[in-house]
Design a protein around this motif. Structure first.
Motif, PDB file in Angstrom:
ATOM      1  N   MET A   1      -1.443  -6.689  -7.423  1.00 38.99           N
ATOM      2  CA  MET A   1      -0.859  -7.603  -6.712  1.00 38.99           C
ATOM      3  C   MET A   1      -1.672  -7.949  -5.318  1.00 38.99           C
ATOM      4  SD  MET A   1       2.218  -5.063  -4.959  1.00 38.99           S
ATOM      5  CE  MET A   1       1.889  -3.831  -3.555  1.00 38.99           C
ATOM      6  N   ARG A   2      -1.127  -8.792  -4.786  1.00 38.50           N
ATOM      7  CA  ARG A   2      -1.608  -9.142  -3.553  1.00 38.50           C
ATOM      8  C   ARG A   2      -0.580  -8.934  -2.256  1.00 38.50           C
ATOM      9  NH1 ARG A   2      -1.569 -14.976  -2.926  1.00 38.50           N
ATOM     10  NH2 ARG A   2      -0.197 -15.020  -4.711  1.00 38.50           N
ATOM     11  N   ALA A   3      -1.163  -8.348  -1.112  1.00 39.72           N
ATOM     12  CA  ALA A   3      -0.240  -8.046  -0.068  1.00 39.72           C
ATOM     13  C   ALA A   3      -1.071  -8.381   1.130  1.00 39.72           C
ATOM     14  CB  ALA A   3      -0.406  -6.442  -0.012  1.00 39.72           C
ATOM     15  N   TRP A   4      -0.175  -8.983   2.174  1.00 38.07           N
ATOM     16  CA  TRP A   4      -0.616  -9.267   3.372  1.00 38.07           C
ATOM     17  C   TRP A   4      -0.345  -8.046   4.399  1.00 38.07           C
ATOM     18  CZ3 TRP A   4       1.080 -12.065  -0.332  1.00 38.07           C
ATOM     19  CH2 TRP A   4       0.248 -13.299  -0.685  1.00 38.07           C
ATOM     20  N   ALA A   5      -1.489  -7.317   4.541  1.00 31.37           N
ATOM     21  CA  ALA A   5      -1.364  -5.737   5.138  1.00 31.37           C
ATOM     22  C   ALA A   5      -1.723  -5.624   6.205  1.00 31.37           C
ATOM     23  CB  ALA A   5      -1.804  -4.805   4.081  1.00 31.37           C
ATOM     24  N   VAL A   6      -1.187  -4.503   7.066  1.00 33.22           N
ATOM     25  CA  VAL A   6      -1.759  -3.803   8.311  1.00 33.22           C
ATOM     26  C   VAL A   6      -2.870  -2.921   7.698  1.00 33.22           C
ATOM     27  CG1 VAL A   6      -1.464  -2.183  10.285  1.00 33.22           C
ATOM     28  CG2 VAL A   6       0.373  -3.729   9.237  1.00 33.22           C
ATOM     29  N   VAL A   7      -3.929  -3.315   8.088  1.00 34.07           N
ATOM     30  CA  VAL A   7      -5.469  -2.328   7.460  1.00 34.07           C
ATOM     31  C   VAL A   7      -5.803  -1.471   8.727  1.00 34.07           C
ATOM     32  CG1 VAL A   7      -7.773  -2.563   6.941  1.00 34.07           C
ATOM     33  CG2 VAL A   7      -5.925  -4.170   5.943  1.00 34.07           C
ATOM     34  N   GLU A   8      -5.590  -2.046  10.028  1.00 33.50           N
ATOM     35  CA  GLU A   8      -5.664  -1.282  11.240  1.00 33.50           C
ATOM     36  C   GLU A   8      -4.613  -1.734  12.151  1.00 33.50           C
ATOM     37  OE1 GLU A   8      -9.507  -0.873  14.484  1.00 33.50           O
ATOM     38  OE2 GLU A   8      -9.702  -1.978  12.655  1.00 33.50           O
ATOM     39  N   ALA A   9      -4.215  -0.993  12.978  1.00 33.60           N
ATOM     40  CA  ALA A   9      -3.133  -1.026  13.977  1.00 33.60           C
ATOM     41  C   ALA A   9      -3.666  -2.111  15.085  1.00 33.60           C
ATOM     42  CB  ALA A   9      -2.649   0.266  14.649  1.00 33.60           C
ATOM     43  N   LYS A  10      -2.865  -3.122  15.360  1.00 38.74           N
ATOM     44  CA  LYS A  10      -2.936  -4.173  16.305  1.00 38.74           C
ATOM     45  C   LYS A  10      -4.045  -5.212  16.036  1.00 38.74           C
ATOM     46  CE  LYS A  10      -1.343  -1.231  20.030  1.00 38.74           C
ATOM     47  NZ  LYS A  10      -1.558  -0.344  21.207  1.00 38.74           N
ATOM     48  N   GLN A 120      14.401  12.745   5.003  1.00 36.29           N
ATOM     49  CA  GLN A 120      12.874  12.427   4.471  1.00 36.29           C
ATOM     50  C   GLN A 120      12.851  11.029   3.978  1.00 36.29           C
ATOM     51  OE1 GLN A 120      11.743  15.606   1.327  1.00 36.29           O
ATOM     52  NE2 GLN A 120      13.672  16.448   1.783  1.00 36.29           N
ATOM     53  N   GLY A 121      13.266  10.238   5.161  1.00 35.33           N
ATOM     54  CA  GLY A 121      13.070   8.708   4.822  1.00 35.33           C
ATOM     55  C   GLY A 121      11.954   8.207   4.305  1.00 35.33           C
ATOM     56  N   LYS A 122      11.700   7.543   3.229  1.00 36.92           N
ATOM     57  CA  LYS A 122      10.812   6.556   2.755  1.00 36.92           C
ATOM     58  C   LYS A 122      11.005   5.079   2.689  1.00 36.92           C
ATOM     59  CE  LYS A 122      10.091  10.921  -0.201  1.00 36.92           C
ATOM     60  NZ  LYS A 122      10.069  11.480  -1.625  1.00 36.92           N
ATOM     61  N   ALA A 123      11.321   4.568   3.689  1.00 34.21           N
ATOM     62  CA  ALA A 123      11.652   3.206   3.688  1.00 34.21           C
ATOM     63  C   ALA A 123      10.568   2.163   3.250  1.00 34.21           C
ATOM     64  CB  ALA A 123      12.316   2.899   5.118  1.00 34.21           C
ATOM     65  N   LEU A 124      11.082   1.310   2.556  1.00 34.24           N
ATOM     66  CA  LEU A 124      10.150   0.051   2.051  1.00 34.24           C
ATOM     67  C   LEU A 124       9.568  -0.657   3.225  1.00 34.24           C
ATOM     68  CD1 LEU A 124      12.058  -1.341  -1.122  1.00 34.24           C
ATOM     69  CD2 LEU A 124      10.671   0.798  -0.815  1.00 34.24           C
ATOM     70  N   GLY A 125       8.302  -0.847   3.395  1.00 35.93           N
ATOM     71  CA  GLY A 125       7.801  -1.618   4.289  1.00 35.93           C
ATOM     72  C   GLY A 125       7.371  -0.984   5.615  1.00 35.93           C
ATOM     73  N   VAL A 126       7.505   0.443   5.360  1.00 39.42           N
ATOM     74  CA  VAL A 126       7.419   1.499   6.446  1.00 39.42           C
ATOM     75  C   VAL A 126       6.361   2.876   5.824  1.00 39.42           C
ATOM     76  CG1 VAL A 126       8.378   3.167   8.410  1.00 39.42           C
ATOM     77  CG2 VAL A 126       9.480   1.035   7.746  1.00 39.42           C
ATOM     78  N   PHE A 127       6.991   3.380   4.900  1.00 41.70           N
ATOM     79  CA  PHE A 127       6.370   4.596   4.393  1.00 41.70           C
ATOM     80  C   PHE A 127       5.996   4.183   2.872  1.00 41.70           C
ATOM     81  CE2 PHE A 127       9.348   6.386   7.412  1.00 41.70           C
ATOM     82  CZ  PHE A 127       8.584   7.169   8.057  1.00 41.70           C
ATOM     83  N   GLN A 128       6.143   3.009   2.347  1.00 41.42           N
ATOM     84  CA  GLN A 128       5.782   2.775   1.095  1.00 41.42           C
ATOM     85  C   GLN A 128       5.836   1.200   1.161  1.00 41.42           C
ATOM     86  OE1 GLN A 128       8.150   3.638  -2.279  1.00 41.42           O
ATOM     87  NE2 GLN A 128       9.641   4.383  -1.004  1.00 41.42           N
ATOM     88  N   ASN A 129       4.911   0.427   0.666  1.00 35.36           N
ATOM     89  CA  ASN A 129       4.686  -0.919   0.592  1.00 35.36           C
ATOM     90  C   ASN A 129       6.016  -1.711   0.379  1.00 35.36           C
ATOM     91  OD1 ASN A 129       1.924  -0.942   0.877  1.00 35.36           O
ATOM     92  ND2 ASN A 129       1.529  -0.708  -1.111  1.00 35.36           N
ATOM     93  N   GLY A 130       6.310  -2.783   1.085  1.00 36.20           N
ATOM     94  CA  GLY A 130       7.367  -3.536   1.115  1.00 36.20           C
ATOM     95  C   GLY A 130       7.110  -4.961   0.705  1.00 36.20           C
ATOM     96  N   GLY A 131       7.822  -5.956   1.404  1.00 37.24           N
ATOM     97  CA  GLY A 131       7.886  -7.115   1.171  1.00 37.24           C
ATOM     98  C   GLY A 131       6.951  -8.131   1.163  1.00 37.24           C
ATOM     99  N   TYR A 132       5.989  -7.732   2.216  1.00 37.97           N
ATOM    100  CA  TYR A 132       4.739  -8.753   2.588  1.00 37.97           C
ATOM    101  C   TYR A 132       3.800  -8.676   1.403  1.00 37.97           C
ATOM    102  CZ  TYR A 132       6.193  -8.869   7.425  1.00 37.97           C
ATOM    103  OH  TYR A 132       6.925  -9.192   8.774  1.00 37.97           O
ATOM    104  N   ALA A 133       4.130  -8.828   0.137  1.00 37.15           N
ATOM    105  CA  ALA A 133       3.358  -8.730  -1.186  1.00 37.15           C
ATOM    106  C   ALA A 133       4.117  -9.429  -2.190  1.00 37.15           C
ATOM    107  CB  ALA A 133       3.176  -7.280  -1.557  1.00 37.15           C
ATOM    108  N   THR A 134       3.491  -9.683  -3.229  1.00 36.45           N
ATOM    109  CA  THR A 134       3.714 -10.160  -4.366  1.00 36.45           C
ATOM    110  C   THR A 134       4.731  -9.584  -5.214  1.00 36.45           C
ATOM    111  OG1 THR A 134       1.923  -9.738  -5.686  1.00 36.45           O
ATOM    112  CG2 THR A 134       1.721 -11.680  -4.633  1.00 36.45           C
ATOM    113  N   HIS A 135       4.818  -8.207  -5.147  1.00 33.70           N
ATOM    114  CA  HIS A 135       5.694  -7.354  -5.845  1.00 33.70           C
ATOM    115  C   HIS A 135       6.124  -6.152  -5.077  1.00 33.70           C
ATOM    116  CE1 HIS A 135       3.317  -9.202  -9.028  1.00 33.70           C
ATOM    117  NE2 HIS A 135       4.439  -9.217  -9.828  1.00 33.70           N
ATOM    118  N   VAL A 136       7.092  -5.378  -5.499  1.00 39.24           N
ATOM    119  CA  VAL A 136       7.682  -4.271  -4.813  1.00 39.24           C
ATOM    120  C   VAL A 136       8.551  -3.696  -5.762  1.00 39.24           C
ATOM    121  CG1 VAL A 136       9.922  -5.361  -4.143  1.00 39.24           C
ATOM    122  CG2 VAL A 136       8.928  -3.723  -2.522  1.00 39.24           C
TER     123      VAL A 136
END
Length: 355
Positions: A1-10, A120-136
């Motif tokens: 899948m494609r993702a538009w991701a944070v690779v490095e902070a800021k 033990q929160g595992k929120a999507l887009g925070v602790f696992q990949n979320g919606g800035y992607a083609t799949h979730v």
């Protein structure tokens, strides 16, 4: 899948390739069609939260791993599911809102559908990949809500800004509909809060912001009074607009400055609900807390039950929309920076190319 991701902070978001997850157990794989851009994403992108005198809370120390596809306001189409999700009415192509504030799935809070309160929160887009992607991946079918005939771009915002304000409003209710409720912040959350209060029949809504443009949007959305929070005297202007000290304030910014003027504006028995994550700290005069019987409490997003209730309210036609700007997913980084610069009225929602 494609993702538009944070690779490095800021650093700018990068378009990268990640393995498309294969659903197991109760999991459901969806193809993302819409993803809202939330102010919380800015903090995740920055990699830290401001805790005032306690310093910075760095997300990598809390278990956030990069690269990360952010995005927790998600609508997508069902693609496939794990064997334990059979019998839950799933069908390929169904469009669903994805509840993102998931927990461990097994504790008492999760079993009671208070997943957002799981330690033990595992929120999507925070602790696992979320919606800035083609799949979730949604952990369970119960985390999916049918938007029905709602605009999917607007429906996506209900998964965060919608249930966040809905849950916070529930914490000050019931109230006489003509008693002022103060909303600090007239961005996406503030405008959602106005629409929810109006849908619940509340008639006196006071919006506070530093931006004249956003206050104008708040008036258009239905705020009965507005207060500009620039310079000295915000508490006095707020109390004057409300006709006296205030019974209920929902701080959707929640920084050091807003917390102080909110607290100072409360009447005896007043409630301050702190929602935003701007950062900082507040010092409370402890005798006044008791003598004035004040309540200061936090409110963290909302539960799957609240998302379903909010969507039902919207489907009934009583919940007005907020301004939505649609952008293709490839513009995720520029959209995030516009939000960071305070140039967004309402919500930007990223869309898949074919959505």
């Amino acid at each position: 899948m494609r993702a538009w991701a944070v690779v490095e902070a800021k650093k700018p978001l990068q378009e990268i390739e990640l393995p498309t997850p294969e659903p197991t157990g109760k999991q459901v794989l969806l193809e993302v069609t819409h993803a809202g851009v939330c102010h919380s994403d800015i903090h995740i992108w920055e990699g830290e939260w401001d805790l005032g005198s306690r310093g910075k809370m760095r997300l990598v120390e809390r278990g956030v791993k990069l690269p990360l596809a952010m995005g927790h306001e998600i609508v997508g189409r069902v693609v496939k599911w794990g064997p334990e999700a059979e019998g839950h009415g799933l069908a390929v192509g169904q469009q669903r809102i994805v509840f993102p504030w998931v927990g461990c799935g097994t504790c008492a809070r999760c079993r009671a559908e208070e997943d957002n309160m799981c330690v033990q929160g595992k929120a999507l887009g925070v602790f696992q990949n979320g919606g800035y992607a083609t799949h979730v991946i949604a952990p369970e079918p119960r985390h999916l809500v049918d938007p029905g005939n709602l605009d999917p771009a607007l429906a996506a915002t209900y998964a965060c800004s919608g249930i966040t304000v809905f849950s916070a409003i529930n914490k000050v209710m019931p109230m006489d509909p003509d008693t002022p409720v103060v909303l600090v912040g007239a961005g996406g959350l503030g405008l959602q809060a106005i629409t929810v209060l109006k849908a619940l029949g509340h008639r006196r809504i006071v919006s506070v912001d530093v931006s004249a443009e956003k206050l104008a949007a708040a008036r258009q959305a239905g705020a009965t009074d507005t207060v500009e929070a620039i310079g000295e005297g915000t508490t006095q202007r707020l109390v004057a607009a409300c006709g006296g000290p205030v019974e209920a304030i929902i701080d959707l910014v929640n920084g050091t400055e807003t917390a102080r003027f909110c607290f100072d504006a409360l009447t005896k028995g007043g409630k301050l609900v702190q929602v935003g994550l701007f950062g900082g700290e507040m010092t409370l005069p402890l005798p006044l807390m008791a003598m004035r019987a004040l309540t200061v409490r936090g409110s963290y997003v909302g539960s799957p039950k609240e998302l379903r209730a909010l969507v039902k309210l919207a489907q009934g036609g009583g919940l007005a929309g907020i301004p939505i700007t649609r952008e293709p997913m490839r513009n995720a980084d520029s959209a995030l920076q516009r939000l960071r610069e305070g140039k967004v009225v309402g919500r930007i929602v990223l869309t898949a190319e074919a959505a």
